[in-house]
Write a protein that holds these residues in place. Structure first.
Motif, PDB file in Angstrom:
ATOM      1  N   ALA A 159       0.696  -1.742  -0.231  1.00  0.00           N
ATOM      2  CA  ALA A 159      -0.357  -0.372  -0.493  1.00  0.00           C
ATOM      3  C   ALA A 159       0.795   1.347   0.087  1.00  0.00           C
ATOM      4  O   ALA A 159       2.017   1.504   0.820  1.00  0.00           O
ATOM      5  N   VAL A 160       0.576   2.451  -0.383  1.00  0.00           N
ATOM      6  CA  VAL A 160       1.008   3.627  -0.896  1.00  0.00           C
ATOM      7  C   VAL A 160       1.544   4.369   0.809  1.00  0.00           C
ATOM      8  O   VAL A 160       2.625   5.113   0.952  1.00  0.00           O
ATOM      9  N   THR A 161       0.201   3.525   1.375  1.00  0.00           N
ATOM     10  CA  THR A 161       0.833   4.613   2.882  1.00  0.00           C
ATOM     11  C   THR A 161       1.556   3.901   3.822  1.00  0.00           C
ATOM     12  O   THR A 161       2.206   4.409   4.810  1.00  0.00           O
ATOM     13  N   ASP A 162       2.001   2.488   3.354  1.00  0.00           N
ATOM     14  CA  ASP A 162       2.917   2.005   3.932  1.00  0.00           C
ATOM     15  C   ASP A 162       4.316   2.136   3.583  1.00  0.00           C
ATOM     16  O   ASP A 162       4.776   2.458   4.122  1.00  0.00           O
ATOM     17  N   LEU A 163       4.576   2.134   2.152  1.00  0.00           N
ATOM     18  CA  LEU A 163       5.761   2.842   1.923  1.00  0.00           C
ATOM     19  C   LEU A 163       6.193   4.525   2.482  1.00  0.00           C
ATOM     20  O   LEU A 163       6.790   4.794   2.983  1.00  0.00           O
ATOM     21  N   THR A 164       4.872   5.217   2.357  1.00  0.00           N
ATOM     22  CA  THR A 164       5.026   7.109   3.116  1.00  0.00           C
ATOM     23  C   THR A 164       5.160   6.545   4.258  1.00  0.00           C
ATOM     24  O   THR A 164       6.286   7.501   4.970  1.00  0.00           O
ATOM     25  N   ASP A 165       4.886   5.664   4.962  1.00  0.00           N
ATOM     26  CA  ASP A 165       4.888   5.754   6.092  1.00  0.00           C
ATOM     27  C   ASP A 165       6.631   5.119   6.461  1.00  0.00           C
ATOM     28  O   ASP A 165       6.863   6.017   8.231  1.00  0.00           O
ATOM     29  N   ALA A 166       7.008   4.631   6.339  1.00  0.00           N
ATOM     30  CA  ALA A 166       8.035   3.381   5.943  1.00  0.00           C
ATOM     31  C   ALA A 166       9.244   4.776   5.607  1.00  0.00           C
ATOM     32  O   ALA A 166      10.530   4.872   6.664  1.00  0.00           O
ATOM     33  N   ALA A 167       8.870   5.700   4.647  1.00  0.00           N
ATOM     34  CA  ALA A 167      10.071   6.861   4.389  1.00  0.00           C
ATOM     35  C   ALA A 167       9.902   8.002   5.293  1.00  0.00           C
ATOM     36  O   ALA A 167      10.577   8.706   5.207  1.00  0.00           O
ATOM     37  N   ASP A 168       8.649   7.801   5.813  1.00  0.00           N
ATOM     38  CA  ASP A 168       8.380   8.990   7.600  1.00  0.00           C
ATOM     39  C   ASP A 168       7.718  10.349   6.275  1.00  0.00           C
ATOM     40  O   ASP A 168       8.217  11.278   6.368  1.00  0.00           O
ATOM     41  N   VAL A 169       7.064  10.181   5.445  1.00  0.00           N
ATOM     42  CA  VAL A 169       7.219  11.529   4.216  1.00  0.00           C
ATOM     43  C   VAL A 169       5.398  11.298   4.288  1.00  0.00           C
ATOM     44  O   VAL A 169       4.765  10.574   4.821  1.00  0.00           O
ATOM     45  N   SER A 170       4.915  11.579   3.947  1.00  0.00           N
ATOM     46  CA  SER A 170       3.423  12.431   2.927  1.00  0.00           C
ATOM     47  C   SER A 170       2.835  11.199   1.875  1.00  0.00           C
ATOM     48  O   SER A 170       3.658  11.501   1.007  1.00  0.00           O
ATOM     49  N   ARG A 171       1.879  11.890   1.855  1.00  0.00           N
ATOM     50  CA  ARG A 171       1.204  10.975  -0.032  1.00  0.00           C
ATOM     51  C   ARG A 171       1.489  11.916  -0.882  1.00  0.00           C
ATOM     52  O   ARG A 171       2.082  11.867  -2.401  1.00  0.00           O
ATOM     53  N   LYS A 172       1.325  12.989  -0.693  1.00  0.00           N
ATOM     54  CA  LYS A 172       1.748  14.368  -1.106  1.00  0.00           C
ATOM     55  C   LYS A 172       3.298  14.155  -2.146  1.00  0.00           C
ATOM     56  O   LYS A 172       3.396  14.174  -3.150  1.00  0.00           O
ATOM     57  N   VAL A 173       3.842  14.125  -0.947  1.00  0.00           N
ATOM     58  CA  VAL A 173       5.502  13.886  -1.106  1.00  0.00           C
ATOM     59  C   VAL A 173       6.205  12.677  -2.370  1.00  0.00           C
ATOM     60  O   VAL A 173       6.028  12.455  -3.622  1.00  0.00           O
ATOM     61  N   LEU A 174       5.541  11.243  -2.171  1.00  0.00           N
ATOM     62  CA  LEU A 174       5.304  10.177  -3.122  1.00  0.00           C
ATOM     63  C   LEU A 174       5.354  11.016  -4.268  1.00  0.00           C
ATOM     64  O   LEU A 174       5.636  10.683  -5.653  1.00  0.00           O
ATOM     65  N   TYR A 175       3.940  11.243  -5.058  1.00  0.00           N
ATOM     66  CA  TYR A 175       2.791  11.439  -5.412  1.00  0.00           C
ATOM     67  C   TYR A 175       4.019  12.872  -7.278  1.00  0.00           C
ATOM     68  O   TYR A 175       3.874  13.111  -8.014  1.00  0.00           O
ATOM     69  N   LEU A 176       4.431  13.313  -5.401  1.00  0.00           N
ATOM     70  CA  LEU A 176       5.016  14.385  -6.358  1.00  0.00           C
ATOM     71  C   LEU A 176       6.472  14.041  -6.829  1.00  0.00           C
ATOM     72  O   LEU A 176       7.000  14.749  -8.417  1.00  0.00           O
ATOM     73  N   HIS A 177       7.472  12.903  -6.580  1.00  0.00           N
ATOM     74  CA  HIS A 177       8.180  12.696  -6.621  1.00  0.00           C
ATOM     75  C   HIS A 177       8.032  11.706  -7.860  1.00  0.00           C
ATOM     76  O   HIS A 177       9.113  11.214  -8.536  1.00  0.00           O
ATOM     77  N   PHE A 178       7.051  10.278  -7.789  1.00  0.00           N
ATOM     78  CA  PHE A 178       6.717   9.835  -8.629  1.00  0.00           C
ATOM     79  C   PHE A 178       5.746   9.813  -9.582  1.00  0.00           C
ATOM     80  O   PHE A 178       4.335  10.035  -8.264  1.00  0.00           O
ATOM     81  N   ALA A 179       5.012   9.294 -10.062  1.00  0.00           N
ATOM     82  CA  ALA A 179       3.671   9.447 -10.931  1.00  0.00           C
ATOM     83  C   ALA A 179       2.666   7.906 -10.015  1.00  0.00           C
ATOM     84  O   ALA A 179       1.501   8.996  -9.426  1.00  0.00           O
ATOM     85  N   ASP A 180       3.656   6.994  -9.951  1.00  0.00           N
ATOM     86  CA  ASP A 180       2.543   6.277  -8.545  1.00  0.00           C
ATOM     87  C   ASP A 180       3.080   5.279  -8.117  1.00  0.00           C
ATOM     88  O   ASP A 180       4.523   5.597  -7.838  1.00  0.00           O
ATOM     89  N   ARG A 181       2.569   4.350  -7.093  1.00  0.00           N
ATOM     90  CA  ARG A 181       3.420   3.218  -6.484  1.00  0.00           C
ATOM     91  C   ARG A 181       4.631   2.517  -7.127  1.00  0.00           C
ATOM     92  O   ARG A 181       5.617   2.555  -7.084  1.00  0.00           O
ATOM     93  N   ASP A 182       4.010   1.670  -8.889  1.00  0.00           N
ATOM     94  CA  ASP A 182       4.558   0.702  -9.586  1.00  0.00           C
ATOM     95  C   ASP A 182       5.995   2.209  -9.519  1.00  0.00           C
ATOM     96  O   ASP A 182       7.236   1.779  -9.836  1.00  0.00           O
ATOM     97  N   GLY A 183       5.694   3.088  -9.740  1.00  0.00           N
ATOM     98  CA  GLY A 183       6.726   4.373 -10.484  1.00  0.00           C
ATOM     99  C   GLY A 183       8.044   4.041  -9.569  1.00  0.00           C
ATOM    100  O   GLY A 183       8.663   4.514  -9.652  1.00  0.00           O
ATOM    101  N   LEU A 184       7.588   4.351  -8.427  1.00  0.00           N
ATOM    102  CA  LEU A 184       8.369   4.384  -6.751  1.00  0.00           C
ATOM    103  C   LEU A 184       9.074   3.513  -6.881  1.00  0.00           C
ATOM    104  O   LEU A 184      10.077   3.143  -7.051  1.00  0.00           O
ATOM    105  N   LEU A 185       8.046   1.739  -7.528  1.00  0.00           N
ATOM    106  CA  LEU A 185       9.361   0.434  -6.939  1.00  0.00           C
ATOM    107  C   LEU A 185      10.482   0.721  -8.096  1.00  0.00           C
ATOM    108  O   LEU A 185      11.813   0.459  -7.728  1.00  0.00           O
ATOM    109  N   VAL A 186      10.073   0.993  -9.117  1.00  0.00           N
ATOM    110  CA  VAL A 186      10.841   0.860 -10.910  1.00  0.00           C
ATOM    111  C   VAL A 186      11.679   1.662 -10.451  1.00  0.00           C
ATOM    112  O   VAL A 186      12.668   1.456 -11.114  1.00  0.00           O
TER     113      VAL A 186
END
Length: 201
Positions: free
Chosen positions: A39-66
């Motif tokens: 889950a995206v929330t698991d990734l953001t919690d583990a990185a200690d950032v918000s969901r907004k930060v993840l989507y600022l850097h990457f299109a989606d979860r799979d974009g982050l993983l790749v």
């Protein structure tokens, strides 16, 4: 009076820290869970950032993983295989040891929701290395043919790498992958020219 240039480096460092934290969290969670179904929330919690930060850097979860997989290859593997090595087997073994050492992560990536994007990313990362190899082995080829032949080689090598990571029994033996890749390469590489004055009867 506002001083120009002062806030920017601080902002850049914060952005880089957030991105690095997300990349590291992605690798860690995929390894721990042996799946990309995270889950995206698991990734953001583990990185200690918000969901907004993840989507600022990457299109989606799979974009982050790749991106995390590409980052791992670029940081740990490419500096080693970029170094000139006379012994092709030694260089292939460096590659095989890297993937064997991160087998859980790469196997999840190659069998999960981002498998296609993962394969394309690996092809892109190794494409330039393959073009160098093709130019050296097939002297005189025009550039479009070099690109196409390199793509042909990397596609086959990626298939063998994927099968090895996904299907072979534990523990993986890097020597097995090296033997398979080099055996195929020996068939596809052009024969070495005979020294001047030496002709076969």
């Amino acid at each position: 009076m506002q001083r120009h240039g002062s806030p920017q480096p601080v902002q850049d460092r914060r952005v880089q820290r957030s991105r690095s934290a997300l990349l590291a969290a992605a690798v860690r969670l995929v390894v721990e869970r042996e799946t990309t179904d995270i889950a995206v929330t698991d990734l953001t919690d583990a990185a200690d950032v918000s969901r907004k930060v993840l989507y600022l850097h990457f299109a989606d979860r799979d974009g982050l993983l790749v991106a995390a997989a590409a980052d791992l290859v670029e940081r740990e593997l490419l500096p080693q295989v970029d170094e000139p090595v006379d012994d092709l087997r030694a260089q292939v073994l460096v590659l095989a040891h890297h993937f064997a050492g991160h087998r859980v992560f790469y196997r999840a990536m190659l069998t999960g929701s981002c498998a296609f994007a993962m394969s394309r990313t690996l092809d892109d990362l190794f494409g330039s290395l393959n073009r160098i190899f093709v130019r050296e082995q097939y002297a005189g080829l025009d550039e479009p043919t070099v690109r196409d032949l390199a793509a042909f080689f990397i596609g086959g090598a990626s298939r063998l790498l994927s099968e090895w990571l996904v299907d072979d029994a534990d523990p993986l033996r890097p020597e097995d992958l090296a033997d398979r890749l080099l055996r195929v390469a020996s068939v596809l590489m052009p024969p070495s020219p005979e020294p001047p004055g030496e002709h076969r009867p």
